[in-house]
Enzyme design. Structure first.
Site, short mmCIF file in Angstrom:
data_model
loop_
_atom_site.label_atom_id
_atom_site.label_comp_id
_atom_site.label_asym_id
_atom_site.label_seq_id
_atom_site.Cartn_x
_atom_site.Cartn_y
_atom_site.Cartn_z
N ASN A 1 36.41 -97.97 53.37
CA ASN A 1 35.08 -97.71 52.80
C ASN A 1 34.96 -96.24 52.46
O ASN A 1 35.88 -95.47 52.68
CB ASN A 1 33.99 -98.19 53.78
N1 LIG Z 1 30.96 -101.92 58.56
C1 LIG Z 1 31.23 -101.51 57.21
C2 LIG Z 1 31.15 -100.03 57.07
S1 LIG Z 1 29.49 -99.52 56.92
C3 LIG Z 1 32.63 -102.00 56.79
O1 LIG Z 1 32.97 -103.12 57.04
O2 LIG Z 1 33.39 -101.22 56.26
#
Ligand SMILES: N[C@@H](CS)C(=O)O
Ligand SMILES: Nc1ccn([C@@H]2O[C@H](COP(=O)(O)OP(=O)(O)OP(=O)(O)O)[C@@H](O)[C@H]2O)c(=O)n1
Ligand SMILES: CC(C)(COP(=O)(O)O)[C@@H](O)C(=O)NCCC(=O)O
Length: 405
Positions: free
Chosen positions: A209
């Site tokens: 991410n």
């Molecule tokens: N929990 C989120 C990041 S905010 C993900 O799966 O990357």
């Protein structure tokens, strides 16, 4: 950690006296209050009018105020200050301090000071190297004064050598670190997770991410500045830590972050889980790069990662604090409250991608702190200042925890 600190700035007759303006500006920017005491020789190099404009206080140079004969009490000044900084400090002033020759307001105030004293020498290289100066500096050190060594470079004489007063930002850092080392989080151990996690698909690809780590690193620096011992568990980010009290543990995957969190949480007084941990990882990691198939599809089977927060929330002791973050795109309050309960956080920091300048990668953030009693909203500000707000809250909660345990 200079917020609210009262600092006497002694200025003596050196060409470096102009740098006192930058020291004043830096101290005030960090929330300190500055009272200047200047020697007669110092006034030859910088005017009290300039200094008074910067500090919003009358500058003290005589035993009695010129305007009305009021006695400038060095005793009150000595009791008022949290620290006294003499910058620049000439060889003459250093000699008088070492031998208690109180022939002006600055030395008299120094002899009355109850607070820690910091001295930043400024003089030509031969004067600084002279045995008399070095002996006087050793005497000052033996009294417990902090000497801020001068730098090396071009001097007023255009000679090059050791004797230039240390740069204002470094002088301020010395005071900041002094107060931080004795700060409100002194002795506290704080674990922080930051950044993204990468979940391998094959040796070339991963699921990740957009987290940059900036928010978590700002939290780590702020905790260290307040005297805490910080363990920063960092996913793959392009950031460096600055404070020496931060121990950095680099990880890549959610599993590695889970293992590190389990290893360090038990010994921590608090944990702040700022990392954007991947919720899912590929069930199978290919040993070789997956080649583009003839078809148009590649199917990945994903499996949930371990919930680090929930696992820590389940074992958290009464003398520990657990703080989480929630990055949301909708139903912000409801989602944050759900995580607060599900993961047994003491409070949760909500940031929403619907707020401009908030969340991933920005140097700014807009947060709300939510706990079981309510919600506090903060305006958009730098992540450094957001970290101050969060650690103010954490510090307050830790104080209550200590009182109640
Ligand atoms: N929990 C989120 C990041 S905010 C993900 O799966 O990357
Ligand atoms: N595997 C995970 C996922 C999240 N978190 C932490 O839990 C908090 C909330 O993260 P978030 O991803 O918003 O929570 P999820 O439970 O994954 O909920 P969502 O479905 O919204 O992703 C953050 O402090 C994050 O560091 C964690 O410790 N371990
Ligand atoms: C958005 C953040 C990752 C910060 O972004 P960064 O400064 O790391 O780019 C952090 O504020 C946060 O919300 N972390 C938790 C994300 C989540 O799992 O909900």
């Amino acid at each position: 950690m200079l917020k609210g600190k009262k600092i006497i700035l002694g200025i003596t007759g050196s060409i470096a006296a102009y740098k006192a303006c930058y020291i004043i500006r830096g101290l005030i920017r960090q929330g300190a209050e500055v009272q200047v005491v200047i020697t007669p020789a110092g006034k030859e190099f910088i005017t009290p009018i300039t200094l008074s404009a910067l500090t919003s206080k009358p500058v003290i140079s005589e035993f009695f105020a010129q305007r009305d004969g009021t006695w400038n009490s060095h005793v009150d000044l000595g009791l008022w200050a949290d620290a006294m900084l003499i910058a620049p400090a000439t060889a003459s002033t250093i000699g008088k301090m070492a031998n208690g020759i109180a022939d002006n307001m600055l030395i008299t105030t120094y002899l009355s000071a109850k607070a820690p004293v910091f001295v930043a020498p400024a003089m030509d290289l031969d004067m600084y190297a002279h045995p008399s100066t070095q002996k006087n500096l050793d005497i000052l050190r033996s009294f417990g004064n902090h000497i801020i060594e001068p730098g090396t470079g071009e001097l007023a004489s255009h000679l090059v050598g050791k004797g230039r007063m240390e740069e204002p930002e470094n002088i301020i850092r010395v005071l900041d670190e002094f107060f931080a080392a004795n700060g409100e989080l002194k002795g506290k151990k704080i674990m922080i997770t930051a950044g993204p996690t990468y979940e391998k698909i094959d040796p070339v690809r991963f699921i990740g991410n957009y987290s940059s780590g900036k928010m978590g690193f700002a939290l780590a620096e702020e905790c260290a500045r307040r005297g805490a011992e910080v363990t920063l568990i960092a996913g793959p980010v392009q950031l460096e830590t600055r404070h020496s009290r931060i121990r950095r543990i680099d990880v890549e995957s959610a599993e590695e972050m889970y293992a590190a969190s389990q290893a360090y949480f038990f010994d921590s007084d608090a944990a702040i889980l700022c990392a954007a941990v991947a919720d899912f990882r590929p069930e199978m990691v290919a040993g070789k790069k997956i080649k583009r198939e003839k078809g148009e599809e590649l199917t990945l089977h994903l499996r949930a990662t371990k919930d680090i927060a929930a696992s820590l929330g389940a074992v958290k002791r009464k003398d520990q604090l657990l703080v989480g973050f929630a990055l949301e795109t909708n139903n912000e309050q409801q989602n944050a409250e759900g995580k607060l309960e599900r993961k047994n956080f003491d409070f949760i920091v909500l940031n929403s991608l619907n707020d401009a300048g908030a969340g991933f990668r920005h140097d700014t953030n807009k947060i709300s702190i939510i706990d079981r009693k309510g919600r506090t909203d903060y305006p958009l500000k730098s992540k450094t200042k957001v970290a101050v707000d969060i650690i103010d809250r954490l510090s307050n909660e830790l104080k209550h925890l200590t009182l109640n345990s």
